[in-house]
Enzyme design. Structure first.
Site, PDB file in Angstrom:
ATOM      1  CE  LYS B  87      -4.261  -1.989   0.157  1.00  0.00           C
ATOM      2  NZ  LYS B  87      -5.308  -1.756  -0.794  1.00  0.00           N
ATOM      3  CD  GLU B 109     -10.019   3.486   0.814  1.00  0.00           C
ATOM      4  OE1 GLU B 109      -9.948   4.560   0.318  1.00  0.00           O
ATOM      5  OE2 GLU B 109      -9.238   2.694   0.031  1.00  0.00           O
ATOM      6  CB  SER B 376      -0.023  -7.923  -1.162  1.00  0.00           C
ATOM      7  OG  SER B 376      -0.907  -8.715  -0.511  1.00  0.00           O
TER       8      SER B 376
END
Lengths: 256, 396
Positions: B87, B109, B376
């Site tokens: 991210k 969010e 990830s």
């Protein structure tokens, strides 16, 4: 001139909103008749959606109550058919793009035309995406009502030029809901609208008192009120109709 | 006037309230201006390398390879990035862009909390205000991440509407953005939402596949046969796929969260169970009911617990360039435990969905074949919920 535009030909137009099926369709039908009786010029019928991203908490809750009550698009169409036996003022649907898309644009809009719905308002369909539904709207003669917001600036002229039915002027930033004060300087926005179209314009978002309705009617052709009416529904449920009628009468009276 | 750049086949677009239109137009203009700007790119690269710890390793998982007995398995270690997930790649890019646009406040969010933590981190670094919307249900599932965000100076607002998960956090972020635009950038965490977000987020995440390509060529002197990544909105997957899209011999596989199974209602597998719709600013595939209502979805993974998928994935699915497969909670939990025991790497439960699919296909592939799995994020955040899934009580 469309039926909606004709509704603006006389005095200032009061446009109440109601979420269909909150708490049930019987109540909606009764409330709509009371609105008509008490001076509504056009009525905005909300088709509930699971995730109404342009709504504040009041109308979100109404959507939820309606969906929990088992309302569907087809049941709402049936209710409109009933209303059309005696209600002649313009009716417009307010819902979200996916409700129409999922039903099928052609099928949805041909049904609108058949049962007598004169326009649709889709808050998540900006000018750039109108092509999604515009061909079907044109084909069946249903006005696709555009919105203008306080942030629209250079877009106002572009949107106004292509407007049909009436223009929905969003009074404030943010989502739907009553506001103590409307701070946006709307007059300059409406001036640009007037320079670019003959289509009437009505102001919505945040209006809840007769004074606000009067002030908005002074600078435009009408006032749209949603959350203040939904609050009555939240309080009185199935017994809301007389209270809604009373509210509409007071609002309309302030606008004359 | 349709914005043609906003489309991926029939998908994408800008289905948002008029109030936000100038904000996304302004964002697109700023992005077009800065994406080829040398100073901007130098600054971003420095942040990615010096601050976030890039490039991330492409690690040969030798024990896993031997154990499965087929294709060679490499792990792209996005879990080793600062803040523990991919991210940060997107967030540093968007925060820098927002700063250049003169914005002083970031809203975001978050589902699992990884994107919220990354945004709070970038906001702290760049001295910006930060507000994170998180489904109330997720604030319970990921309480530690809530604390981390607050520690980093962000305000965390629990969202109680709808299913109180990721989808509702996205809705509430959009609502907040319509309330306050002039000083605020919505730092969207995935390749979803209205144009230009799917393109911007993809470009900032494409660093993953750019590195994979260079690293695998150096190690193996050839391209992989398959790249596997988990898909919620799909940002780590599109980042892992992007530089391989023109390499037709590289299979691109996205793993969706099937929850308790695609035949149940407790699933978040959008491609397997959804149909085309319009929501959260985009046309794409969505899990929905017969009236077009967005369906409540379920997955053990808060990060994949979303009823839609990014529009570019929807397009890659339509044209058959990428495959999307469902992985159940049970399969993901087993893969979570498997990678921990086999390689000493605890993957995020999201990434475990990709590991699970590799476990299925690697044994059927010959030893010359190569699979790259994108890990990830790291799985520390998931230990409590996996323990609960296994019926283990952890005293804190």
């Amino acid at each position: 001139m469309s039926k909606i535009a004709r509704a603006f030909a006389g005095e200032k137009v009061f446009i109440p909103f109601i979420t269909c099926g909150d708490p049930d369709l019987d109540t909606t039908e009764k409330c709509v008749r009371e609105m008509v009786k008490n001076g509504a010029g056009i009525i905005e019928l909300g088709i509930p959606f699971s995730d109404p991203t342009a709504e504040g908490p009041v109308i979100q809750a109404a959507n939820l109550r309606a969906l929990n009550g088992g309302v569907t698009t087809n049941k709402i169409f049936d209710m409109v058919k009933n209303l059309r036996q005696d209600v002649i003022i313009p009716l417009v649907f307010m819902t979200y793009a996916n409700v129409v898309f999922s039903y099928g644009a052609e099928k949805f809009l041909s049904t609108c035309a058949k049962i007598g719905v004169d326009g649709i308002i889709l808050p998540d369909l900006p000018f750039e995406e109108r092509e999604e539904f515009l061909p079907a709207c044109r084909k069946f003669g249903v006005d696709l009502i555009s919105m203008i917001a306080p942030t629209s600036e250079s877009r106002i002229a572009m949107i106004s030029k292509e407007a049909e039915g009436f223009l929905y002027i969003v009074s404030s930033l943010g989502v739907t809901g009553t506001r103590a004060e409307i701070k946006t300087d709307l007059a300059p926005m409406i001036k640009i609208v007037r320079e670019n179209t003959k289509i009437p314009c009505a102001i919505g978002f945040g209006i809840s008192t007769p004074e606000q309705a009067r002030d908005m009617a002074k600078i435009s052709d009408g006032a749209i009120v949603g959350s203040a009416i939904i609050k009555i529904l939240a309080q009185h449920g199935k017994n809301s109709a007389p209270y809604v009628g009373d509210f509409v009468r007071k609002m309309k009276a302030a606008m004359i | 006037m349709k914005n043609l750049k906003s489309r991926f086949g029939i998908h994408g677009g800008q289905y948002i309230p008029e109030t936000l239109m100038n904000a996304v137009i302004e964002l697109e203009a700023a992005y077009e201006k800065f994406k080829h700007d040398k100073d901007f790119n130098d600054e971003l690269e420095k942040l990615l390398n010096e601050y976030a710890g890039r490039p991330s390793r492409l690690y040969f998982a030798e024990r896993m390879t031997k154990n499965l007995g087929g294709a060679k398995i490499y792990l792209k270690r996005e879990d080793l990035n600062h803040t523990g997930a991919h991210k940060i790649n997107n967030v540093l890019g968007q925060a820098l862009l927002a700063k250049k646009m003169g914005k002083t406040r970031l809203i975001a969010e978050t589902g699992a909390g990884q994107h919220g933590v990354a945004t709070a981190t970038a906001a702290a670094l760049m001295n910006m205000e930060c507000v994170v919307f998180m489904g109330e249900e997720d604030t319970r599932r990921q309480a530690l991440n809530v604390y981390r965000m607050k520690l980093l100076g962000a305000e965390v607002i629990p969202v109680t509407t709808g299913t109180a998960t990721l989808k509702d956090a996205v809705s509430e972020s959009f609502r907040e953005w319509t309330r306050r635009i002039s000083d605020t950038h919505y730092c969207l965490g995935s390749v979803m939402g209205p144009h230009p977000f799917p393109t911007i987020v993809r470009d900032f995440q494409a660093v993953i596949s750019k590195e994979i390509k260079a690293q695998i060529l150096e190690k193996e002197n050839r391209l992989p046969d398959a790249v596997i990544a988990c898909v919620g909105g799909g940002s780590n997957a599109i980042g892992s796929f992007w530089n391989f899209i023109d390499d037709e011999n590289v299979r691109l596989i996205g793993c969706e969260a099937a929850g308790r199974g695609v035949e149940t209602f407790e699933t978040a597998a959008t491609i397997s169970t959804g149909r085309v719709g319009i929501f959260h600013g985009m046309k794409s595939y969505f899990c929905q009911d017969e009236n077009g209502g967005i369906a409540p979805v379920y997955s053990i993974s808060a990060g994949l617990d979303y009823p839609g998928i990014g529009p570019e994935h929807a397009y890659l699915h339509d044209v058959g360039r990428a495959e999307y497969v469902p992985i159940t909670d049970e399969e993901a939990v087993r893969a979570f435990e498997y990678l921990a025991k086999t390689e000493g790497i605890i993957p995020a439960i999201e990434s475990a969905h990709a590991v699970a699919y590799a476990q299925k296909i690697a044994p059927q592939m010959s030893k010359e074949k190569i699979i790259v799995i994108t890990i990830s994020g790291r799985g520390d955040k998931d230990c409590a919920s996996v323990a609960k899934y296994r019926g283990v009580v952890i005293d804190e």
